[in-house]
Design a protein around this motif. Structure first.
Motif, PDB file in Angstrom:
ATOM      1  N   UNK A 158      22.445  44.376   2.685  1.00 50.80           N
ATOM      2  CA  UNK A 158      21.736  43.456   3.329  1.00 50.80           C
ATOM      3  C   UNK A 158      22.344  42.630   4.340  1.00 50.80           C
ATOM      4  N   UNK A 159      23.782  42.089   3.881  1.00 46.24           N
ATOM      5  CA  UNK A 159      24.418  41.424   4.599  1.00 46.24           C
ATOM      6  C   UNK A 159      24.975  41.991   6.100  1.00 46.24           C
ATOM      7  N   UNK A 160      24.944  43.478   5.978  1.00 48.18           N
ATOM      8  CA  UNK A 160      25.417  44.196   7.140  1.00 48.18           C
ATOM      9  C   UNK A 160      24.226  44.194   7.921  1.00 48.18           C
ATOM     10  N   UNK A 161      23.081  44.481   7.471  1.00 43.89           N
ATOM     11  CA  UNK A 161      21.840  44.551   8.280  1.00 43.89           C
ATOM     12  C   UNK A 161      21.537  43.002   8.930  1.00 43.89           C
ATOM     13  N   UNK A 193      35.660  44.853   1.249  1.00 43.28           N
ATOM     14  CA  UNK A 193      33.890  44.740   1.950  1.00 43.28           C
ATOM     15  C   UNK A 193      33.710  44.280   2.911  1.00 43.28           C
ATOM     16  N   UNK A 194      34.525  43.095   3.418  1.00 44.60           N
ATOM     17  CA  UNK A 194      34.086  42.334   4.776  1.00 44.60           C
ATOM     18  C   UNK A 194      34.320  43.517   6.053  1.00 44.60           C
ATOM     19  N   UNK A 195      35.512  44.245   5.794  1.00 40.80           N
ATOM     20  CA  UNK A 195      35.400  45.221   6.735  1.00 40.80           C
ATOM     21  C   UNK A 195      34.392  46.307   6.964  1.00 40.80           C
ATOM     22  N   UNK A 196      33.930  46.395   5.649  1.00 34.27           N
ATOM     23  CA  UNK A 196      32.688  47.670   5.739  1.00 34.27           C
ATOM     24  C   UNK A 196      31.650  46.924   6.302  1.00 34.27           C
ATOM     25  N   UNK A 197      31.247  45.750   6.015  1.00 31.64           N
ATOM     26  CA  UNK A 197      30.162  44.832   6.557  1.00 31.64           C
ATOM     27  C   UNK A 197      30.303  44.777   7.847  1.00 31.64           C
ATOM     28  N   UNK A 198      31.481  44.211   8.658  1.00 34.17           N
ATOM     29  CA  UNK A 198      31.617  44.027   9.901  1.00 34.17           C
ATOM     30  C   UNK A 198      31.859  45.545  10.856  1.00 34.17           C
ATOM     31  N   UNK A 199      32.158  46.381  10.070  1.00 36.85           N
ATOM     32  CA  UNK A 199      32.270  47.853  10.693  1.00 36.85           C
ATOM     33  C   UNK A 199      33.444  47.915  11.405  1.00 36.85           C
ATOM     34  N   UNK A 259      21.879  53.578  -0.654  1.00 35.47           N
ATOM     35  CA  UNK A 259      22.093  54.447  -1.781  1.00 35.47           C
ATOM     36  C   UNK A 259      22.403  53.740  -3.063  1.00 35.47           C
ATOM     37  N   UNK A 260      21.545  53.882  -4.081  1.00 36.02           N
ATOM     38  CA  UNK A 260      21.558  53.363  -5.304  1.00 36.02           C
ATOM     39  C   UNK A 260      23.016  53.471  -5.723  1.00 36.02           C
ATOM     40  N   UNK A 261      23.273  52.279  -6.643  1.00 35.94           N
ATOM     41  CA  UNK A 261      24.687  52.137  -6.913  1.00 35.94           C
ATOM     42  C   UNK A 261      25.631  51.440  -6.329  1.00 35.94           C
ATOM     43  N   UNK A 262      25.305  51.502  -4.773  1.00 38.46           N
ATOM     44  CA  UNK A 262      26.364  50.855  -4.006  1.00 38.46           C
ATOM     45  C   UNK A 262      25.901  49.227  -3.794  1.00 38.46           C
ATOM     46  N   UNK A 263      26.403  48.495  -3.299  1.00 39.01           N
ATOM     47  CA  UNK A 263      26.470  47.165  -3.198  1.00 39.01           C
ATOM     48  C   UNK A 263      25.168  46.713  -2.293  1.00 39.01           C
ATOM     49  N   UNK A 310      38.285  47.390  10.838  1.00 38.80           N
ATOM     50  CA  UNK A 310      39.577  47.690  10.040  1.00 38.80           C
ATOM     51  C   UNK A 310      39.684  46.483   9.127  1.00 38.80           C
ATOM     52  N   UNK A 311      40.209  46.896   7.888  1.00 42.15           N
ATOM     53  CA  UNK A 311      40.803  45.755   6.928  1.00 42.15           C
ATOM     54  C   UNK A 311      41.679  44.667   7.896  1.00 42.15           C
ATOM     55  N   UNK A 312      42.668  45.223   8.589  1.00 43.03           N
ATOM     56  CA  UNK A 312      43.838  44.421   9.244  1.00 43.03           C
ATOM     57  C   UNK A 312      43.019  43.416  10.261  1.00 43.03           C
ATOM     58  N   UNK A 313      41.836  44.118  10.884  1.00 43.61           N
ATOM     59  CA  UNK A 313      41.051  43.281  11.921  1.00 43.61           C
ATOM     60  C   UNK A 313      40.709  42.040  11.205  1.00 43.61           C
ATOM     61  N   UNK A 314      40.004  42.319  10.093  1.00 35.07           N
ATOM     62  CA  UNK A 314      39.322  41.285   8.968  1.00 35.07           C
ATOM     63  C   UNK A 314      40.352  40.036   8.982  1.00 35.07           C
ATOM     64  N   UNK A 315      41.587  40.716   8.290  1.00 35.56           N
ATOM     65  CA  UNK A 315      42.523  39.523   7.954  1.00 35.56           C
ATOM     66  C   UNK A 315      43.008  38.860   9.262  1.00 35.56           C
ATOM     67  N   UNK A 316      43.239  39.517  10.312  1.00 33.74           N
ATOM     68  CA  UNK A 316      43.404  38.715  11.481  1.00 33.74           C
ATOM     69  C   UNK A 316      42.580  37.863  12.064  1.00 33.74           C
ATOM     70  N   UNK A 317      41.023  38.224  11.749  1.00 35.00           N
ATOM     71  CA  UNK A 317      40.200  37.264  12.306  1.00 35.00           C
ATOM     72  C   UNK A 317      39.960  36.258  11.385  1.00 35.00           C
ATOM     73  N   UNK A 318      40.515  36.306  10.256  1.00 30.79           N
ATOM     74  CA  UNK A 318      40.215  35.129   9.300  1.00 30.79           C
ATOM     75  C   UNK A 318      41.328  34.020   9.467  1.00 30.79           C
ATOM     76  N   UNK A 319      42.559  34.738   9.647  1.00 31.52           N
ATOM     77  CA  UNK A 319      43.676  33.911  10.037  1.00 31.52           C
ATOM     78  C   UNK A 319      43.473  33.239  11.344  1.00 31.52           C
TER      79      UNK A 319
END
Lengths: 115, 188
Positions: free
Chosen positions: B61-64, B133-139, B52-56, B141-150
């Protein structure tokens, strides 16, 4: 500090401990601007000598919290190493194989269009 | 393909260095990384119309690429059982000097993280994506990303053997051995 005053009724649930473990690095990132702003204001108001806001990180850690109290400089170093792995590769030029690949794909597409 | 796809292709080319950086940090091997990039580029090319034009574009690409990587991981896991387990047992990373961690050690430790934690750490800590954004890429929740980073940060520190308690001298086991061989107590 509170722990040394005798009564140790405070017991942090594991979840809270976990949450606080990742906060220092992120809040440091996000809080940096705020912190500089605060420092500038400080300097304006008092013109006090330079005082690094992170002096207390040099204290030895409490033994009960080996994970949560990660040294800030250590975290900063891990962050730097992670970024350098990434940026080392990101600063390399695009390898020939990918330029060729895109060219081939483009040529293929052009040929299909002509049909 | 319409005229819009021309600058899109240029953008694609411009993002290859970033994509390679992501792939290398993710899989720890430049050759495998370039294969991943190639596969991701092919997929992206064939599905340019779904972008979709206008999206990141970078996030797209990172998602793919990460989807390619993780489905490959699943395939490999079926082929080779418990590879990470044996690798983890072999690891003994002990930085020679406090505060001067070897880059090699760091790479090894990074590769020993569970892939989902490594991914989260790279996206947020190196590629500069927000948690959202990271949550969007990894598919996830945001909370999941946070706890993974932690968890990734704690695990890295653990693997590298650099918890704060050790930053201030040899650990108690070493001290005991030294004490025994010298014949004195750990601290006089």
């Amino acid at each position: 500090m509170a722990g040394k005053n005798g009564s140790t009724s405070y017991t942090a649930p594991a979840a809270v401990e976990e949450a606080s473990a990742w906060q220092p690095p992120t809040s440091r990132q996000e809080g940096q601007d705020r912190q500089t702003a605060a420092n500038e204001e400080d300097a304006k108001n008092q013109s006090s000598p330079e005082r690094p806001p992170t002096m207390d990180t040099q204290r030895p850690s409490h033994d009960r919290k080996p994970r949560g109290m990660l040294d800030r400089s250590l975290q900063a170093q891990l962050g730097r190493q992670l970024r350098s792995i990434f940026s080392d590769v990101a600063s390399e030029p695009v390898p020939e194989r990918f330029i060729k690949l895109l060219e081939e794909l483009e040529a293929l597409e052009a040929r299909e269009k002509r049909r | 393909m319409n005229a819009d796809s021309v600058p899109l292709k240029q953008a694609l080319l411009g993002l290859i260095p970033n994509l390679r950086a992501f792939a290398v940090s993710l899989c720890g091997d430049i050759e495998r990384a370039d294969d991943l990039v190639q596969e991701a580029l092919l997929k992206a090319w064939n599905h340019l119309d779904s972008f979709q034009e206008g999206t990141n574009l970078r996030a797209w690409l990172f998602t793919i690429l990460r989807n390619t990587y993780f489905s490959e991981c699943r395939r490999r896991r079926r082929e080779v059982e418990d590879r990470d387990g044996t690798k983890a047992a072999e690891l003994a990373v002990h930085p020679g000097q406090q505060g001067h961690l070897d880059m090699q050690d760091f790479r090894r430790a990074l590769n020993l993280l569970p892939p989902d934690q490594r991914e989260a750490l790279i996206l947020v800590g190196a590629a500069g994506f927000s948690y959202e954004e990271a949550a969007g890429i990894s598919g996830c929740a945001v909370g999941t990303i946070k706890s993974r980073v932690n968890r990734a940060r704690s695990k890295l520190t653990e693997l590298l053997g650099v918890t704060t308690s050790r930053d201030f001298g040899p650990d108690s086991a070493t001290e005991a051995i030294v004490a025994r061989s010298v014949g004195g107590g750990p601290r006089q």
